[in-house]
Design a protein around this motif. Structure first.
Motif: not given
Length: 967
Positions: A35, A40, A42, A49, A680, A682, A702, A704, A706, A732, A734
């Motif tokens: 990144l 980030n 948290y 994580f 999160v 992914s 937050y 995330y 992926s 974010h 990534r």
């Protein structure tokens, strides 16, 4: 030796105690680049994580690949408690400016990994609450591998609350002599210096205040000379800080030469770790340092004689010794009597043991040991029992015993009977295949027993007899093929139990385990239960049992197996589960997902081994107490009720979907996630994310992404601008980042850069829509203004005119009956004429008597004025307008005239009578075009000023208004 307070974690058996110690002391964080230039944040350390390394539990920020530290920290919240900054290692050296962290007034821990050309005196200004500071230099291309950074005078003097300071790989020669002055509360100071002159180290440390624990790592120093500080006008005499250290630790590599008394300024040493040359005696080596006492001695090298180890412990009054050597020689140990004061010995062999085996009898001279760790050293398998037979008092103080990778293959009965002080026994990562009954008899104080990663197959009824105080038992990663009935009934205080991998008879299609059979009564204090059948199906029966007291109401249950069928699902054991971890294709109670019977679960992790065959997991939406949810390797597109799976989860705070497949994400999926703070995603394969996806996530902080892959569709374009501009949510992306993210074209084959696609194919459309909507809004606004200007006064009347038309149409074929003979439209200022002249001459004259409608007398109270006017006008046979100058100035009179005129046009009858109370000039009348037109087309009456003409006026008026016969 080791803590088992938490839940099960994978153990790496190749790491020794000494290895762990050196890693802990010497490790320097490396830069990460996934990144670049981003941070980030948290709110707490969530289990998924794994990259979170920054200290603290709340409001942690980690910044990676930072290129402009001042710019990249701008978006961080000012109330951070922990901050870790990892600079881009490829940038040229830049200074650490004054006041850079001044807005983070609540900061308690700061880690900076990077090389700066200068650290200015005010760099840490404003950090009055900072208690921990780490400055780590990244490895450079220089031969020394250290950072040449200029530290200003008293650079740390603003840190009035600092208790821990850790500096690694900075060159001391570029630091001011008083760089470490002004830290009044410092308790722990660790510094890894890149310097060859021993005097440069000692002379700077004399400026430091007294600390409780001091660690010096000096791998670059090859020659230790007596320090000479005269060139800086500094004395290293008796009042030196070094002499007052209560807990100094020194770590060296291979020292080539030592001058007598080079380290006498450190007084009694708490801990020293050093590496010796082949063929050099450690005893002779240490004698050159000039120490009188070493509390903790760690030695690395090629060869060590354990007899010499005892001489070292006696000479330096050592309490703990750690040895990491290629060759360990035990031939002289039995003849030495200097180890009786040692409390802990940690032996790790990187190579071989002379005489093939290390015998436990060799440790009979270690009479005060409380901890013994023997790792990667071959032991005589029968030697433990021989100690209890020959010299039981030699281990009477031993509280911790670790034997790893020692080729221990069998535990025999009563071999620990003299180890009555043991509290922790670690026999993991060995080759134990058999444990005789009563092997652990006598270990009444043992609380932790670790037997993981052995080859134990058979658990007998009395294998664990005698372990009455045991709270932690780890048997996982053992190919257990048989467990006799009530094998664990002696473990009444068990709190954490890890069992498996069960490998019962291959003739049975399923592995069947009955917890009541093996426990008798399940321990009431059981808080963590891990059961694994490896790659085989398992049938888990809880059984009918009575627990010893009330069952623990906070049970963590971890199930691992190919497919798992659970029986007795109505049991209180499942009702007490608050943490449920599943690593299996399916875990079913009957035909339902186990979640239907664990309604109190607050944390659920489900890792499926068969993504498309997990069964129906809709029951997740019944777990209304759920706070954390992690689903991994699950094909949610095959779930028939995926759209409602997350409904009712109003307490959910963390959600992770890892390697899951789902067709789309929209607001219906997240409608109840009002408390969600962290998400999160992914996801596997391409997905479509609708713009209402985040509308309901009012608490989200937050998000995330992926491995995010989208369809090339402008409906997804909102995500880019939202991710970049959202102020309430930290978004974010990534692997890949936003710039590198690709989307799948409509043909299902080609891929495009998503950001570029949205600019080329969606930006024009967005701009056009914005332009069109703006233009339309402007035009509509202008039309509204013009319409209001020209026709505003007619809007409301128009409504009532239409209303009148509609009512007239309904009454066209019906016989009309009116409540009034005439509705009188007049100005309030002419009311005296109405009362004194009009009413007496019309209403009081008769018969027939006329009924007039006056607004002051006949309007309905509380009703809208315009409605009153309309109702009265249409309830009257005619309308009588009393025109005067006052009438022309009245808006209400103008409205009444409009309504009467419109009625006249609709009904086409003689229903409007105009009476002029005074003479009005034509110029004034022309301004009222409607009235002027009526005057030109209709006969009207004028009130005569002469008294002799007024009787004729009333006669004509009365005849006009009086009702016809039969009407």
């Amino acid at each position: 030796m080791k803590s088992k307070a938490g839940e099960h974690h994978q153990k790496i058996c190749t790491v020794s105690f000494l290895d762990s110690l050196l890693v802990l002391l010497l490790a320097v964080p490396s830069a990460q680049s996934w990144l670049a230039g981003r941070c980030n944040v948290y709110e707490d350390k969530n289990y998924w994580f794994k990259e979170v390394s920054c200290r603290g539990e709340k409001l942690i920020a980690e910044c990676f690949g930072v290129t402009d530290i001042r710019e990249d920290l701008k978006g961080l919240p000012p109330n951070l408690l922990s901050l870790c900054v990892d600079m881009d290692p490829h940038l040229p050296d830049t200074p650490l400016d004054s006041g850079l962290f001044s807005r983070f007034v609540s900061l308690e821990f700061l880690n900076i990994n990077g090389c700066f050309s200068q650290i200015q005196a005010g760099a840490f200004q404003g950090l009055s609450n900072l208690t921990g500071l780490q400055l780590f230099s990244q490895w450079s291309d220089s031969s020394a591998g250290c950072c040449e950074s200029a530290f200003g005078s008293s650079v740390f003097h603003h840190l009035t609350a600092l208790k821990m300071l850790d500096i690694a790989l900075y060159n001391l020669t570029t630091m001011a002599l008083d760089a470490f002055e002004g830290i009044p509360e410092l308790e722990l100071f660790q510094i890894h210096v890149c310097i060859e002159d021993w005097s440069e180290v000692i002379c700077r440390l004399t400026r430091l205040n007294v600390v409780h624990e001091f660690t010096l790592i000096a791998h670059h120093i090859g020659i230790l000379k007596h320090p000479d500080c005269t060139k800086w006008n500094i004395s290293t005499g008796g009042s030196s800080f070094l002499c007052n250290l209560s807990n100094p630790n020194l770590l060296f590599n291979k020292i080539e030469k030592i001058e007598q008394g080079a380290l006498t300024y450190f007084g009694d040493l708490a801990h020293i770790t050093l590496e010796t040359w082949p063929g050099v005696s450690v005893l002779m080596y240490l004698s050159l340092f000039g120490f009188s006492k070493i509390t903790n001695l760690s030695v690395m090298g090629y060869q060590i004689d354990l007899g010499e180890l005892c001489q070292l412990s006696e000479r330096y009054s050592a309490e703990e010794v750690g040895v990491n050597f290629e060759i360990i020689n035990t031939s002289s140990l039995v003849a030495v009597t200097g180890c009786n004061k040692l409390k802990a010995v940690y032996l790790y062999s990187m190579g071989i043991i002379e005489h093939r085996y290390l015998y436990m009898n060799d440790f009979l001279s270690f009479t005060n040991l409380s901890s013994l760790a023997v790792m990667s050293i071959l032991l005589d398998p029968l030697d433990l029992r021989s100690i209890c037979l020959s010299s039981p008092l030699s281990v009477q103080h031993l509280s911790s015993l670790t034997i790893n990778k020692s080729n221990l293959t069998k535990l025999v009965s009563d071999q620990f009977t003299c180890f009555f002080s043991l509290e922790t026994v670690d026999l993991s990562c060995d080759r134990i295949s058999e444990i005789e009954e009563f092997a652990f008899r006598g270990l009444d104080q043992v609380q932790i027993l670790d037997l993981q990663q052995n080859i134990i197959r058979h658990i007998r009824k009395h294998t664990f007899s005698g372990l009455f105080a045991l709270t932690y038992l780890d048997l996982h990663e053992n190919p257990i093929s048989q467990i006799e009935t009530r094998s664990f009934e002696h473990l009444t205080n068990l709190q954490q139990f890890l069992l498996g991998d069960l490998n019962f008879s291959p003739t049975d299609p399923n592995i069947r385990l009955n917890l009541t059979d093996v426990f008798g009564e399940i321990p009431s204090r059981l808080g963590h239960l891990f059961i694994s059948s490896g790659l085989r199906p398992m049938q888990l029966a809880i059984g009918t049992y009575g627990t010893r007291g009330k069952l623990n109401q906070s049970l963590s249950l971890h199930i691992n197996g190919q497919y798992v069928m659970v029986e007795d699902c109505e049991s209180s054991l499942l009702e007490s589960v608050v943490t449920l971890r599943i690593n299996s294709g399916q875990v079913l109670c009957g035909s339902e997902f186990i979640g239907s019977y664990t309604r109190r679960v607050e944390y659920l992790q489900f890792i499926s081994t068969f993504p498309e065959d997990v069964g129906d997991i809709k029951a997740i939406n019944q777990l209304v107490h759920l706070r954390k949810l992690s689903l991994e390797n699950i094909d949610l597109s095959k779930q028939p009720y995926a759209a409602v799976m997350l409904h009712n989860l109003s307490k959910l705070e963390s959600l992770a979907l890892t390697n899951c497949r789902i067709d789309f994400l929209d607001g219906s999926l997240t409608k109840d996630l009002k408390s969600l703070k962290l998400m999160v995603l992914s996801l596997k394969d391409t997905v479509k994310i609708f713009s209402n996806f985040a509308e309901n996530l009012s608490s989200l902080k937050y998000l995330y992404f992926s491995h995010l892959r989208l369809h090339c569709n402008c409906d997804n374009a909102w995500l880019i601008s939202w991710a970049q501009n959202s102020k309430l949510v930290e978004v974010h992306m990534r692997d890949p980042s936003i710039k590198e993210m690709e989307c799948l074209a409509k043909n299902g084959i080609d891929h495009h850069k998503f950001v570029q696609y949205t600019k080329e194919d969606c930006s024009f459309e967005a701009q056009f829509v914005l332009f069109a909507s703006t233009s339309l809004s402007v035009v509509m606004f202008m039309l509204a203004v013009v319409f209001h200007r020209l026709a505003g006064p007619y809007v409301l009347p128009l409504y009532y005119i239409v209303h009148g038309w509609f009512q007239e149409a309904l009454r066209k074929d019906s016989k009309r009956r009116y409540r009034y003979d005439a509705f009188v439209s007049y100005s309030g200022q002419d009311e005296q004429w109405v009362v004194e002249k009009l009413l007496p001459n019309l209403e009081n004259r008769g018969p027939p008597f006329l009924r007039l409608c006056l607004h002051t007398r006949d309007f309905q109270l509380g009703q809208d004025i315009v409605e009153n006017i309309t109702d009265s006008l249409y309830s009257s046979h005619r309308t009588l307008c009393l025109v005067s100058r006052n009438y022309l100035r009245s808006n209400w009179c103008s409205l009444e005239l409009q309504l009467a005129t419109c009625r006249l046009q609709v009904e086409h009858r003689d229903i409007l009578i105009l009476v002029f109370l005074e003479k009005i000039p034509s110029k004034m009348l022309s301004a009222h075009h409607r009235l002027a037109r009526l005057v030109k087309t209709r006969t009207y009456l004028a009130w005569p000023q002469k008294a002799e003409l007024q009787d004729e006026f009333w006669e004509r008026m009365w005849n006009k208004l009086k009702p016809k016969t039969g009407n």
